[in-house]
Design a protein around this motif. Structure first.
Motif, PDB file in Angstrom:
ATOM      1  N   PHE A   3      31.838  10.461 -30.367  1.00 57.48           N
ATOM      2  CA  PHE A   3      30.546   9.498 -30.771  1.00 57.48           C
ATOM      3  C   PHE A   3      29.632   9.674 -29.568  1.00 57.48           C
ATOM      4  O   PHE A   3      29.755   9.990 -28.533  1.00 57.48           O
ATOM      5  CB  PHE A   3      31.230   7.954 -30.657  1.00 57.48           C
ATOM      6  N   THR A   4      28.445   9.221 -30.048  1.00 61.99           N
ATOM      7  CA  THR A   4      27.214   9.033 -29.167  1.00 61.99           C
ATOM      8  C   THR A   4      27.645   7.728 -28.702  1.00 61.99           C
ATOM      9  O   THR A   4      28.294   6.984 -29.062  1.00 61.99           O
ATOM     10  CB  THR A   4      25.736   9.268 -29.832  1.00 61.99           C
ATOM     11  N   SER A   6      25.662   5.197 -28.728  1.00 59.60           N
ATOM     12  CA  SER A   6      25.290   4.163 -29.776  1.00 59.60           C
ATOM     13  C   SER A   6      26.452   3.951 -30.983  1.00 59.60           C
ATOM     14  O   SER A   6      26.589   3.158 -31.273  1.00 59.60           O
ATOM     15  CB  SER A   6      23.950   4.415 -30.482  1.00 59.60           C
ATOM     16  N   GLY A   7      26.881   5.091 -31.240  1.00 60.36           N
ATOM     17  CA  GLY A   7      28.118   5.390 -32.021  1.00 60.36           C
ATOM     18  C   GLY A   7      29.398   4.636 -31.518  1.00 60.36           C
ATOM     19  O   GLY A   7      30.079   3.764 -32.330  1.00 60.36           O
ATOM     20  N   THR A   8      29.630   4.669 -30.219  1.00 57.55           N
ATOM     21  CA  THR A   8      30.514   3.915 -29.536  1.00 57.55           C
ATOM     22  C   THR A   8      30.323   2.602 -29.748  1.00 57.55           C
ATOM     23  O   THR A   8      31.404   1.677 -29.779  1.00 57.55           O
ATOM     24  CB  THR A   8      30.665   4.462 -28.109  1.00 57.55           C
ATOM     25  N   GLN A  10      28.689   0.777 -32.036  1.00 59.95           N
ATOM     26  CA  GLN A  10      29.037   0.541 -33.091  1.00 59.95           C
ATOM     27  C   GLN A  10      30.570   0.543 -33.462  1.00 59.95           C
ATOM     28  O   GLN A  10      31.104  -0.507 -34.324  1.00 59.95           O
ATOM     29  CB  GLN A  10      28.293   1.352 -34.120  1.00 59.95           C
ATOM     30  N   TYR A  11      31.425   1.341 -33.039  1.00 58.02           N
ATOM     31  CA  TYR A  11      32.712   1.342 -33.246  1.00 58.02           C
ATOM     32  C   TYR A  11      33.280   0.055 -32.654  1.00 58.02           C
ATOM     33  O   TYR A  11      34.269  -0.480 -33.232  1.00 58.02           O
ATOM     34  CB  TYR A  11      33.230   2.628 -32.760  1.00 58.02           C
ATOM     35  N   GLN A  13      31.873  -2.669 -32.078  1.00 61.45           N
ATOM     36  CA  GLN A  13      31.228  -3.612 -33.116  1.00 61.45           C
ATOM     37  C   GLN A  13      32.505  -3.953 -34.236  1.00 61.45           C
ATOM     38  O   GLN A  13      32.688  -5.011 -34.682  1.00 61.45           O
ATOM     39  CB  GLN A  13      30.106  -3.648 -33.277  1.00 61.45           C
ATOM     40  N   SER A  14      32.687  -2.788 -34.747  1.00 63.04           N
ATOM     41  CA  SER A  14      33.490  -2.663 -35.889  1.00 63.04           C
ATOM     42  C   SER A  14      34.966  -3.304 -35.539  1.00 63.04           C
ATOM     43  O   SER A  14      35.880  -3.817 -36.555  1.00 63.04           O
ATOM     44  CB  SER A  14      33.808  -1.447 -36.731  1.00 63.04           C
ATOM     45  N   TRP A  19      28.779  -5.363 -29.087  1.00 67.80           N
ATOM     46  CA  TRP A  19      28.345  -3.766 -28.865  1.00 67.80           C
ATOM     47  C   TRP A  19      28.322  -3.621 -27.489  1.00 67.80           C
ATOM     48  O   TRP A  19      28.411  -2.223 -26.959  1.00 67.80           O
ATOM     49  CB  TRP A  19      26.849  -3.703 -29.586  1.00 67.80           C
ATOM     50  N   GLY A  22      31.059  -1.489 -25.522  1.00 71.31           N
ATOM     51  CA  GLY A  22      30.971   0.002 -25.972  1.00 71.31           C
ATOM     52  C   GLY A  22      30.469   0.500 -24.683  1.00 71.31           C
ATOM     53  O   GLY A  22      30.932   1.613 -24.235  1.00 71.31           O
ATOM     54  N   TYR A  23      29.154   0.155 -24.269  1.00 69.94           N
ATOM     55  CA  TYR A  23      28.495   0.804 -23.321  1.00 69.94           C
ATOM     56  C   TYR A  23      29.285   0.678 -22.008  1.00 69.94           C
ATOM     57  O   TYR A  23      29.327   1.415 -20.874  1.00 69.94           O
ATOM     58  CB  TYR A  23      27.155   0.238 -23.175  1.00 69.94           C
TER      59      TYR A  23
END
Length: 83
Positions: A3-4, A6-8, A10-11, A13-14, A19, A22-23
């Motif tokens: 994942f990027t 931002s994709g991480t 979003q993951y 968040q899912s 969010w 993730g960062y």
């Protein structure tokens, strides 16, 4: 590298996490790994890593035992928390 950042986010968040977690996870894994390699604050970083792996184990517990299951199993993060 799947994942990027931002994709991480979003993951995470899912999964029901904010969010920002993730960062923070990305920063901890990179920064904590570097601190461990350099031998700086090793006990603190190791404790935080074990806590992180225990949380990951509980998140993956719904996927079953085997790592080859969809979403991954819980045995690998549990093993990593114990080592």
């Amino acid at each position: 590298m799947v994942f990027t950042p931002s994709g991480t986010a979003q993951y995470f968040q899912s999964l029901g996490f904010p969010w920002l977690i993730g960062y923070l996870a990305i920063m901890f894994e990179i920064g904590g790994g570097l601190l461990l390699l350099l031998g700086i604050l090793t006990r603190i970083v190791s404790l935080l890593a074990v806590i992180q792996m225990i949380v990951i184990t509980f998140i993956h517990s719904v996927n079953g035992w085997s790592f080859s299951n969809a979403g991954g199993g819980w045995e690998y993060p549990a093993f990593m928390a114990l080592t």
